[in-house]
Write a protein that holds these residues in place. Structure first.
Motif: not given
Length: 202
Positions: A23-41
């Motif tokens: 299994s492969k697990f690709f990891g990402y971290a993003f700066p977010v300020y709103t739930e919309q930011d989360v959805k976009d990412c």
């Protein structure tokens, strides 16, 4: 003691990869300020990894009032989102979204194996992210007449206060930003000045 600093990430992390039994697990971290930011990412990642089956994530938003969510995205309950959220807590960061995208390798990992894999993926991702410390600031609006300009300017310089913007028309308006722990002192300094009106900006 007033706590007026918090930790967050400066920019999106580099992609990380953790492999476990195929299994492969690709990891990402993003700066977010709103739930919309989360959805976009998440939407962007789904386009990028259209063949992946699981997009497990956790996020935490806010500074003094925290809002968080952990999502297993089809993995067994609490085997993915919570281990990822545990790493957000461990690194003491906020305004952050951590996602681990899994490609199934044909061998089942079991709940324990999944917990370890998602935790490790999040740990590597946050470990490679640029974590910065920011201050919690309070903003004030100052209103005064021109004859007080020198006095106000002197205090601003002495106290190293940041002016966000100013309106200089019939009278003067300064919008200033100060660290939370210094806010009450600064408020008093200006409030004690004759003919200076100071208000907090919510």
């Amino acid at each position: 003691m007033i706590k007026d600093v918090y930790k967050t990430i400066a920019k999106p992390s580099e992609e990380t990869l953790f492999k476990e039994k195929g299994s492969k697990f690709f990891g990402y971290a993003f700066p977010v300020y709103t739930e919309q930011d989360v959805k976009d990412c998440l939407e962007n990642l789904r386009k990028q990894h259209h063949a992946a089956r699981h997009f497990c994530y956790a996020y935490q938003i806010g500074i003094e009032q925290l809002k968080f969510r952990a999502n297993d995205d089809g993995e067994p309950n609490n085997s993915a989102g919570l281990p990822i959220y545990g790493q957000i807590q461990s690194f003491e960061v906020t305004n952050v979204l951590v996602v681990s995208v899994r490609y199934f390798g044909g061998i089942k990992l079991g709940v324990g194996g999944l917990i370890t894999a998602y935790k490790t993926s999040a740990q590597i991702t946050l470990g490679t992210s640029e974590i910065i410390i920011k201050t919690i600031d309070v903003q004030f609006k100052l209103k005064f007449e021109y004859d007080l300009m020198n006095t106000v300017q002197r205090i601003i310089k002495e106290k190293n206060i940041k002016i966000i913007r100013q309106n200089l028309e019939m009278d003067c308006e300064y919008f200033i930003s100060v660290r939370k722990k210094e806010a009450s002192t600064i408020f008093t300094v200006f409030d004690d000045l004759y003919k200076v009106v100071i208000k907090i900006i919510e």
